[in-house]
Design an enzyme around this catalytic site. Structure first.
Site, PDB file in Angstrom:
ATOM      1  N   ASP A  60      42.354  34.665  56.072  1.00 16.60           N
ATOM      2  CA  ASP A  60      41.263  34.712  55.105  1.00 16.60           C
ATOM      3  C   ASP A  60      41.205  33.403  54.331  1.00 16.60           C
ATOM      4  OD1 ASP A  60      39.318  36.492  53.459  1.00 16.60           O
ATOM      5  OD2 ASP A  60      40.574  35.520  51.949  1.00 16.60           O
ATOM      6  N   TYR A  65      38.503  27.749  48.295  1.00 14.90           N
ATOM      7  CA  TYR A  65      39.967  27.639  48.258  1.00 14.90           C
ATOM      8  C   TYR A  65      40.499  26.250  48.658  1.00 14.90           C
ATOM      9  CZ  TYR A  65      39.757  32.810  48.499  1.00 14.90           C
ATOM     10  OH  TYR A  65      39.477  34.132  48.293  1.00 14.90           O
ATOM     11  N   LYS A  95      34.103  32.371  53.286  1.00 15.00           N
ATOM     12  CA  LYS A  95      33.173  32.917  52.290  1.00 15.00           C
ATOM     13  C   LYS A  95      32.205  31.867  51.749  1.00 15.00           C
ATOM     14  CE  LYS A  95      37.017  35.813  50.877  1.00 15.00           C
ATOM     15  NZ  LYS A  95      38.174  34.892  50.820  1.00 15.00           N
ATOM     16  N   HIS A 128      30.827  35.538  48.559  1.00 18.60           N
ATOM     17  CA  HIS A 128      32.084  35.594  47.804  1.00 18.60           C
ATOM     18  C   HIS A 128      31.974  36.461  46.538  1.00 18.60           C
ATOM     19  CE1 HIS A 128      35.947  33.013  47.214  1.00 18.60           C
ATOM     20  NE2 HIS A 128      36.116  34.213  46.729  1.00 18.60           N
TER      21      HIS A 128
HETATM   22  P1  NAP Z   1      48.584  39.091  46.565  1.00 18.51           P
HETATM   23  O1  NAP Z   1      48.632  38.909  48.041  1.00 18.51           O
HETATM   24  O2  NAP Z   1      48.613  40.449  45.967  1.00 18.51           O
HETATM   25  O3  NAP Z   1      49.757  38.299  45.866  1.00 18.51           O
HETATM   26  C1  NAP Z   1      50.103  36.987  46.167  1.00 18.51           C
HETATM   27  C2  NAP Z   1      51.270  36.597  45.259  1.00 18.51           C
HETATM   28  O4  NAP Z   1      52.387  37.488  45.464  1.00 18.51           O
HETATM   29  C3  NAP Z   1      51.777  35.218  45.542  1.00 18.51           C
HETATM   30  O5  NAP Z   1      52.136  34.644  44.298  1.00 18.51           O
HETATM   31  C4  NAP Z   1      53.024  35.432  46.410  1.00 18.51           C
HETATM   32  O6  NAP Z   1      53.963  34.405  46.174  1.00 18.51           O
HETATM   33  C5  NAP Z   1      53.536  36.758  45.893  1.00 18.51           C
HETATM   34  N1  NAP Z   1      54.167  37.568  46.947  1.00 18.51           N
HETATM   35  C6  NAP Z   1      53.759  37.750  48.229  1.00 18.51           C
HETATM   36  N2  NAP Z   1      54.574  38.585  48.891  1.00 18.51           N
HETATM   37  C7  NAP Z   1      55.530  38.956  48.009  1.00 18.51           C
HETATM   38  C8  NAP Z   1      56.657  39.813  48.092  1.00 18.51           C
HETATM   39  N3  NAP Z   1      56.968  40.440  49.226  1.00 18.51           N
HETATM   40  N4  NAP Z   1      57.434  39.965  46.982  1.00 18.51           N
HETATM   41  C9  NAP Z   1      57.129  39.322  45.826  1.00 18.51           C
HETATM   42  N5  NAP Z   1      56.061  38.496  45.681  1.00 18.51           N
HETATM   43  C10 NAP Z   1      55.273  38.315  46.766  1.00 18.51           C
HETATM   44  O7  NAP Z   1      47.285  38.391  45.950  1.00 18.51           O
HETATM   45  P2  NAP Z   1      46.157  37.390  46.432  1.00 18.51           P
HETATM   46  O8  NAP Z   1      46.739  36.154  46.993  1.00 18.51           O
HETATM   47  O9  NAP Z   1      45.226  37.261  45.292  1.00 18.51           O
HETATM   48  O10 NAP Z   1      45.387  38.201  47.575  1.00 18.51           O
HETATM   49  C11 NAP Z   1      45.537  37.968  48.962  1.00 18.51           C
HETATM   50  C12 NAP Z   1      44.396  37.118  49.512  1.00 18.51           C
HETATM   51  O11 NAP Z   1      43.131  37.744  49.248  1.00 18.51           O
HETATM   52  C13 NAP Z   1      44.233  35.734  48.894  1.00 18.51           C
HETATM   53  O12 NAP Z   1      45.193  34.806  49.311  1.00 18.51           O
HETATM   54  C14 NAP Z   1      42.807  35.396  49.319  1.00 18.51           C
HETATM   55  O13 NAP Z   1      42.790  34.988  50.674  1.00 18.51           O
HETATM   56  C15 NAP Z   1      42.123  36.747  49.135  1.00 18.51           C
HETATM   57  N6  NAP Z   1      41.455  36.870  47.806  1.00 18.51           N
HETATM   58  C16 NAP Z   1      40.100  37.058  47.775  1.00 18.51           C
HETATM   59  C17 NAP Z   1      39.437  37.159  46.563  1.00 18.51           C
HETATM   60  C18 NAP Z   1      37.940  37.363  46.555  1.00 18.51           C
HETATM   61  O14 NAP Z   1      37.312  37.184  45.487  1.00 18.51           O
HETATM   62  N7  NAP Z   1      37.339  37.732  47.659  1.00 18.51           N
HETATM   63  C19 NAP Z   1      40.148  37.081  45.365  1.00 18.51           C
HETATM   64  C20 NAP Z   1      41.531  36.918  45.418  1.00 18.51           C
HETATM   65  C21 NAP Z   1      42.166  36.811  46.637  1.00 18.51           C
HETATM   66  P3  NAP Z   1      54.699  33.594  47.373  1.00 18.51           P
HETATM   67  O15 NAP Z   1      53.620  32.867  48.129  1.00 18.51           O
HETATM   68  O16 NAP Z   1      55.634  32.704  46.642  1.00 18.51           O
HETATM   69  O17 NAP Z   1      55.400  34.624  48.201  1.00 18.51           O
END
Ligand code: NAP
Length: 330
Positions: A60, A65, A95, A128
């Protein structure tokens, strides 16, 4: 098939969902590339290559980004070193940013994304956020005075044209409420295949889940772990006492409990980790399950959004309050 879940097992054992509009198989657990604070291209590329090596096949990204280029480079390198045979083995989502969310700017924006990614087509292209901003300005946060109401009909028609041209296999939206999805469905010739939103045990989106299921739209969870460490998330999910207790009893991590719970809700999930051990453990959720009792306890957790959408609120734009942005779904 629109919306019916076909959880077939890929050779890598990440279950897949067949998107009706294209027949493309979307791995239900995907890899997020949005790092906050942002990291350099080389680190992003290395993380993506490690993810491909570990078995992730769904990536994604978004023009916002800055990760389209490193993702494109990682795909080329993965093919060159034999991790995958061709790009067709991957499912790539990108997006449309708010300043390109104007009818005539959608196709050029997708073409730019494809150029960054060095790809001929996307698997999924999403709007987005349900708001536009002044064309030609790429900024985040968007200046309050730069917000504009989106012409949903014009933008969605342009998205449909992108799919008809074969530049993306499917189209969808992100951060849309039931009401806004209903508005799109009222005139869409091609209905949105996906709505990508915040979803985790602390914000379970029960109403939106039912609406999407009833309308054949696949809900995709972002921030499934609460996006700890980012500017849009918090540590509230990973620090939740109930989730810690369940994780301890089952000998799993809290992250695995969150991801397994989301998977059992019949949705797709995006999780971001650039740490190889965490990327690996985040994948290990498919050969065990939660007990009914645990699911019930998780379903009873008091609900509140972590990603409030405050950055999209402006007295100059279409949404003066978060109530308006989410149509009361807060
Ligand atoms: P997430 O996946 O819930 O959390 C990511 C965070 O958690 C990072 O800081 C990561 O750090 C940490 N993490 C990952 N695995 C872990 C584990 N097993 N234990 C402890 N910490 C852990 O949140 P997100 O990145 O916001 O969401 C995922 C993806 O969704 C994004 O990368 C993006 O592609 C997409 N997104 C889309 C939107 C939208 O508006 N459409 C908004 C937000 C995100 P480390 O890398 O250090 O492990």
């Amino acid at each position: 098939m629109d919306g019916c879940l076909e959880a077939s097992l890929s050779p890598l054992s990440i279950p897949e969902y067949v998107l009706g509009c294209s027949g493309r198989r979307m791995p239900l657990l995907g890899f997020g590339t949005a790092a906050s604070p942002p990291v350099g291209s080389q680190l992003t590329k290395t993380a993506i290559l490690q993810a491909i090596e570990l078995g992730y096949r769904h990536f994604d990204t978004a023009s916002l980004y800055g990760t389209e280029q490193p993702l494109g480079e990682a795909i080329l390198e993965a093919i060159a070193v034999g991790l995958i045979k061709s790009r067709d083995e991957l499912f790539i989502t990108s997006k449309l940013w708010c300043s390109d969310a104007h009818g005539e700017l959608v196709l050029p924006a997708l073409q730019r994304s494809l150029k960054n990614l060095r790809l001929e087509y996307l698997d999924l292209y999403l709007i987005h956020w349900p708001v536009s901003s002044k064309p030609g300005i790429y900024e985040f946060p968007i200046k309050r005075e730069d917000f504009l109401a989106m012409d949903f009909k014009a933008v969605w028609k342009a998205m449909e044209d992108c799919q008809r041209l074969g530049l993306t296999k499917s189209i969808g939206v992100s951060n849309f409420s039931c009401k806004k999805l209903g508005d799109i469905l009222a005139f869409a010739k091609i209905p949105p295949a996906v709505n990508q939103v915040e979803l985790n045990p602390l914000w379970q989106q029960k109403k939106l889940r039912e609406f999407c299921k009833a309308n054949g739209i696949l809900l995709t969870a972002y921030a499934p772990l609460g996006a700890q460490g980012t500017i849009w998330g918090s540590n509230r999910v990973l620090e939740c006492e109930l989730l810690k207790e369940i994780a301890k009893q089952k000998g799993k991590t809290v992250a695995q409990i969150c991801l397994r719970w989301a998977y059992e809700q019949g949705i797709s999930i995006l999780v971001k980790s650039f740490n190889k051990d965490r990327m690996k453990s985040n994948l290990e959720i498919f050969n065990w399950s939660l007990s009914q009792e645990d699911v019930k306890k998780i379903n009873d957790i008091p609900q509140s959004r972590l990603c409030s959408g405050q950055d999209y609120i402006s007295k100059y734009g279409p949404f003066n309050t978060t109530q308006e942005l989410w149509d009361g779904e807060i």
